[in-house]
Design a protein around this motif. Structure first.
Motif, PDB file in Angstrom:
ATOM      1  N   UNK A 403     -88.553 -31.696 -50.275  1.00  0.00           N
ATOM      2  CA  UNK A 403     -87.970 -31.016 -49.031  1.00  0.00           C
ATOM      3  C   UNK A 403     -88.704 -31.474 -47.872  1.00  0.00           C
ATOM      4  N   UNK A 404     -89.301 -32.724 -48.112  1.00  0.00           N
ATOM      5  CA  UNK A 404     -90.037 -33.348 -46.793  1.00  0.00           C
ATOM      6  C   UNK A 404     -88.864 -34.022 -45.986  1.00  0.00           C
ATOM      7  N   UNK A 405     -89.456 -33.987 -44.782  1.00  0.00           N
ATOM      8  CA  UNK A 405     -88.418 -34.703 -43.844  1.00  0.00           C
ATOM      9  C   UNK A 405     -87.009 -33.702 -43.098  1.00  0.00           C
ATOM     10  N   UNK A 406     -85.866 -34.458 -43.125  1.00  0.00           N
ATOM     11  CA  UNK A 406     -84.645 -33.528 -42.783  1.00  0.00           C
ATOM     12  C   UNK A 406     -84.333 -32.517 -43.732  1.00  0.00           C
ATOM     13  N   UNK A 407     -83.402 -31.801 -43.219  1.00  0.00           N
ATOM     14  CA  UNK A 407     -82.852 -30.492 -43.956  1.00  0.00           C
ATOM     15  C   UNK A 407     -82.069 -31.181 -45.136  1.00  0.00           C
ATOM     16  N   UNK A 408     -81.316 -32.243 -45.189  1.00  0.00           N
ATOM     17  CA  UNK A 408     -80.665 -32.625 -45.932  1.00  0.00           C
ATOM     18  C   UNK A 408     -81.209 -32.777 -47.371  1.00  0.00           C
ATOM     19  N   UNK A 409     -82.801 -33.030 -47.395  1.00  0.00           N
ATOM     20  CA  UNK A 409     -83.463 -33.192 -48.882  1.00  0.00           C
ATOM     21  C   UNK A 409     -83.286 -31.702 -49.336  1.00  0.00           C
ATOM     22  N   UNK A 410     -83.481 -30.583 -48.360  1.00  0.00           N
ATOM     23  CA  UNK A 410     -83.369 -29.390 -49.053  1.00  0.00           C
ATOM     24  C   UNK A 410     -82.171 -29.002 -49.866  1.00  0.00           C
ATOM     25  N   UNK A 411     -81.365 -29.324 -49.190  1.00  0.00           N
ATOM     26  CA  UNK A 411     -79.854 -29.358 -49.610  1.00  0.00           C
ATOM     27  C   UNK A 411     -79.614 -29.951 -50.819  1.00  0.00           C
ATOM     28  N   UNK A 412     -80.180 -31.247 -51.110  1.00  0.00           N
ATOM     29  CA  UNK A 412     -80.257 -32.040 -52.369  1.00  0.00           C
ATOM     30  C   UNK A 412     -81.125 -31.260 -53.233  1.00  0.00           C
ATOM     31  N   UNK A 413     -82.027 -31.065 -53.008  1.00  0.00           N
ATOM     32  CA  UNK A 413     -82.862 -30.052 -53.991  1.00  0.00           C
ATOM     33  C   UNK A 413     -82.122 -29.109 -54.465  1.00  0.00           C
ATOM     34  N   UNK A 414     -81.391 -28.154 -53.670  1.00  0.00           N
ATOM     35  CA  UNK A 414     -80.633 -27.178 -54.056  1.00  0.00           C
ATOM     36  C   UNK A 414     -79.415 -27.508 -55.066  1.00  0.00           C
ATOM     37  N   UNK A 415     -78.974 -28.701 -54.575  1.00  0.00           N
ATOM     38  CA  UNK A 415     -77.729 -29.009 -55.735  1.00  0.00           C
ATOM     39  C   UNK A 415     -78.596 -29.477 -57.074  1.00  0.00           C
ATOM     40  N   UNK A 416     -79.574 -30.224 -56.799  1.00  0.00           N
ATOM     41  CA  UNK A 416     -80.257 -30.665 -58.205  1.00  0.00           C
ATOM     42  C   UNK A 416     -80.673 -29.441 -59.128  1.00  0.00           C
ATOM     43  N   UNK A 417     -80.938 -28.231 -58.473  1.00  0.00           N
ATOM     44  CA  UNK A 417     -81.479 -27.331 -59.105  1.00  0.00           C
ATOM     45  C   UNK A 417     -80.390 -26.482 -59.755  1.00  0.00           C
ATOM     46  N   UNK A 418     -78.981 -26.215 -58.894  1.00  0.00           N
ATOM     47  CA  UNK A 418     -77.859 -25.644 -59.441  1.00  0.00           C
ATOM     48  C   UNK A 418     -77.390 -26.740 -60.638  1.00  0.00           C
ATOM     49  N   UNK A 419     -77.509 -27.883 -60.599  1.00  0.00           N
ATOM     50  CA  UNK A 419     -77.121 -28.723 -61.763  1.00  0.00           C
ATOM     51  C   UNK A 419     -77.706 -28.438 -63.150  1.00  0.00           C
ATOM     52  N   UNK A 420     -79.241 -28.249 -62.832  1.00  0.00           N
ATOM     53  CA  UNK A 420     -80.151 -28.069 -63.873  1.00  0.00           C
ATOM     54  C   UNK A 420     -79.762 -26.637 -64.616  1.00  0.00           C
ATOM     55  N   UNK A 421     -79.331 -25.734 -63.645  1.00  0.00           N
ATOM     56  CA  UNK A 421     -78.929 -24.494 -64.285  1.00  0.00           C
ATOM     57  C   UNK A 421     -77.716 -24.516 -65.025  1.00  0.00           C
ATOM     58  N   UNK A 422     -76.623 -25.259 -64.405  1.00  0.00           N
ATOM     59  CA  UNK A 422     -75.377 -25.410 -64.965  1.00  0.00           C
ATOM     60  C   UNK A 422     -75.554 -26.034 -66.508  1.00  0.00           C
ATOM     61  N   UNK A 423     -76.332 -27.007 -66.444  1.00  0.00           N
ATOM     62  CA  UNK A 423     -76.747 -27.664 -67.519  1.00  0.00           C
ATOM     63  C   UNK A 423     -77.106 -27.125 -68.677  1.00  0.00           C
ATOM     64  N   UNK A 424     -78.221 -26.071 -68.365  1.00  0.00           N
ATOM     65  CA  UNK A 424     -78.675 -25.330 -69.284  1.00  0.00           C
ATOM     66  C   UNK A 424     -77.830 -24.419 -69.633  1.00  0.00           C
ATOM     67  N   UNK A 425     -77.190 -23.726 -68.937  1.00  0.00           N
ATOM     68  CA  UNK A 425     -76.044 -22.719 -69.388  1.00  0.00           C
ATOM     69  C   UNK A 425     -74.901 -23.367 -70.262  1.00  0.00           C
ATOM     70  N   UNK A 426     -74.790 -24.774 -69.692  1.00  0.00           N
ATOM     71  CA  UNK A 426     -73.724 -25.358 -70.950  1.00  0.00           C
ATOM     72  C   UNK A 426     -74.424 -25.499 -72.243  1.00  0.00           C
ATOM     73  N   UNK A 427     -75.797 -25.970 -72.459  1.00  0.00           N
ATOM     74  CA  UNK A 427     -76.473 -26.046 -73.552  1.00  0.00           C
ATOM     75  C   UNK A 427     -76.323 -24.698 -74.301  1.00  0.00           C
ATOM     76  N   UNK A 428     -76.622 -23.628 -73.564  1.00  0.00           N
ATOM     77  CA  UNK A 428     -76.893 -22.170 -74.245  1.00  0.00           C
ATOM     78  C   UNK A 428     -75.327 -21.753 -74.591  1.00  0.00           C
ATOM     79  N   UNK A 429     -74.298 -22.193 -74.057  1.00  0.00           N
ATOM     80  CA  UNK A 429     -73.052 -22.014 -74.473  1.00  0.00           C
ATOM     81  C   UNK A 429     -72.734 -22.841 -75.832  1.00  0.00           C
ATOM     82  N   UNK A 430     -73.269 -23.987 -75.841  1.00  0.00           N
ATOM     83  CA  UNK A 430     -72.832 -24.686 -76.973  1.00  0.00           C
ATOM     84  C   UNK A 430     -73.795 -24.213 -78.309  1.00  0.00           C
ATOM     85  N   UNK A 431     -74.780 -23.948 -78.005  1.00  0.00           N
ATOM     86  CA  UNK A 431     -75.580 -23.154 -79.136  1.00  0.00           C
ATOM     87  C   UNK A 431     -75.001 -21.972 -79.608  1.00  0.00           C
ATOM     88  N   UNK A 432     -74.507 -21.053 -78.750  1.00  0.00           N
ATOM     89  CA  UNK A 432     -73.886 -19.828 -79.109  1.00  0.00           C
ATOM     90  C   UNK A 432     -72.559 -20.055 -80.062  1.00  0.00           C
TER      91      UNK A 432
END
Length: 442
Positions: A403-432
């Motif tokens: 999140x250093x610098x411009x606000x675009x970095x914060x948006x990229x971090x939010x996107x990265x966090x959302x992708x990680x959550x979606x990936x974790x949810x996908x793995x949980x669905x596969x296990x179920x």
């Protein structure tokens, strides 16, 4: 119908509760902003005032990247580069009109360079300043300028020693060396100078190859043309000047490389030598020495320039990586003060201490070029908290570094966090699904 009505009422109540909670958070954020910037100081629209306040605070904060006295910052070096450029212009005018008309400008430049040197010494300490050759060169220029403008004229005015006057004239020549500093102040010029210095060795070998070829041709022309200059009659003097000795022949061949007067020389020589042989030999020599060698030197310098640009890019990336590592270390040391149990995570009480007004979280983050309000910090901590409400310090540091610098970095971090959550949810669905398949087959 009763069930539907109660469900609608429950939904409306939930929306009202969320709205009330959001309003409370907004009010808290405004209270924090009022406490930081003062109530009513910037009028009804506070965003522009807050941005201006942050900019001015960064300019006056020695730990900020925007600090106006930061010798590594672009602003400081740009100002010094402009001063050096103006000084170069004044030096050119002095050469035409005389230095006595520009003494005020010279004194202003001398004071500016002296102040710059003192600021760099204050920023790097004496040992750090003199550990770099470029800084030693700058110090030498400043001292010679002070000697030229302020010390030697006073001594010369109070003595009749002639060597003082000669010393003043000699020291004054060092002013020209200030122009060399332009290569340090402007990065593209520095890259080109680096490329030229890297290619200088290969260019020197190319020049030596040209010199050897010229020497061989000079021996041939001196023996076959210069020794028989009388055969050219009224042009004998010109032939003697062009090819009468090895030195004259090499000078003539160098002139031909520059494509100057080569046609006159060829026409004169062709009066006694077959014109076809003369022009074929002259054309081959010009193609080999002028066109081929120049193209070869151009290719060498171009390749060196590309390599220098890649090297500069790698250096900048390494600087960014080092800066990121320093930031991570600073954040790690700061967060360890709140991690009382040394567990590597922050619990609810530790997070509350982190967000307390006494710690001034937003001000500390601004020192690391992280612009974030308290409300945004709370949102970030909530998004990083696990099911037990604890926040991993490593993930928090990773998030803040993004999140250093411009606000675009914060948006990229939010996107990265959302992708990680979606990936974790996908793995949980596969296990179920896998578990359900196993139960079905068994």
């Amino acid at each position: 119908m009763l069930f539907a009505a109660s469900r609608d009422a429950g939904c409306r109540y939930a929306r009202l509760e969320d709205s009330s909670r959001n309003n409370d958070e907004v009010r808290k954020a405004k209270l924090v902003q009022n406490a930081q910037f003062g109530s009513g100081a910037y009028g009804p629209d506070r965003k522009g005032g807050e941005d201006a306040h942050n900019i001015m605070k960064g300019l006056l904060d020695p730990k900020s990247s925007n600090y106006f006295l930061n010798v590594e910052g672009n602003g400081f070096n740009t100002v010094i580069g402009i001063i050096i450029t103006l000084n170069a212009v004044v030096l050119g005018l002095e050469a035409d009109w005389g230095a006595e008309h520009f003494m005020i400008c010279e004194n202003c430049f001398a004071i500016a360079f002296l102040v710059e040197m003192l600021i760099r010494m204050w920023h790097s300490t004496l040992c750090g300043y003199f550990s770099r050759f470029a800084n030693c060169f700058d110090c030498f220029l400043v001292l010679t300028t002070a000697l030229d403008l302020w010390l030697l004229p006073y001594i010369a005015g109070n003595s009749n020693l002639g060597w003082i006057t000669r010393l003043v004239r000699s020291v004054r020549l060092f002013r020209i060396l200030r122009i060399i500093r332009l290569f340090r102040m402007f990065r593209p010029l520095g890259i080109m100078l680096d490329a030229f210095m890297s290619a200088l060795g290969q260019v020197s070998w190319t020049g030596l190859l040209t010199l050897v070829l010229m020497y061989m041709c000079a021996i041939l022309l001196t023996q076959t043309v210069g020794k028989f200059a009388d055969d050219w009659g009224e042009d004998a003097e010109a032939i003697e000047t062009w090819f009468g000795s090895i030195g004259n022949s090499m000078r003539t061949l160098f002139i031909i490389i520059t494509l100057s007067s080569w046609d006159t020389i060829a026409m004169t020589v062709s009066k006694q030598v077959h014109p076809l042989l003369v022009f074929i030999s002259a054309g081959a020599y010009i193609i080999l020495t002028s066109f081929t060698m120049v193209s070869l030197i151009t290719g060498i310098i171009s390749e060196a320039l590309i390599v220098a640009q890649l090297r500069d890019e790698q250096h900048r990336l390494q600087e960014l990586a080092d800066e990121k590592e320093r930031m991570r270390a600073s954040l790690q040391a700061w967060l360890e003060n709140f991690d009382q149990d040394n567990s590597g995570t922050l619990n609810a009480n530790e997070i509350q201490r982190l967000l307390s007004r006494d710690n001034n979280l937003t001000a500390r983050l601004q020192l690391l070029d992280i612009t974030m309000s308290e409300l945004e910090a709370r949102t970030l901590l909530d998004s990083l908290a696990d099911s037990d409400g604890e926040v991993n310090t490593g993930e928090l540091i990773d998030a803040l570094c993004h999140m250093t610098g411009a606000a675009k970095a914060s948006s990229l971090w939010d996107l990265k966090r959302d992708i990680q959550k979606m990936r974790q949810e996908s793995l949980d669905d596969q296990e179920r699904v896998s578990a359900a398949v196993k139960q079905t087959t068994s």
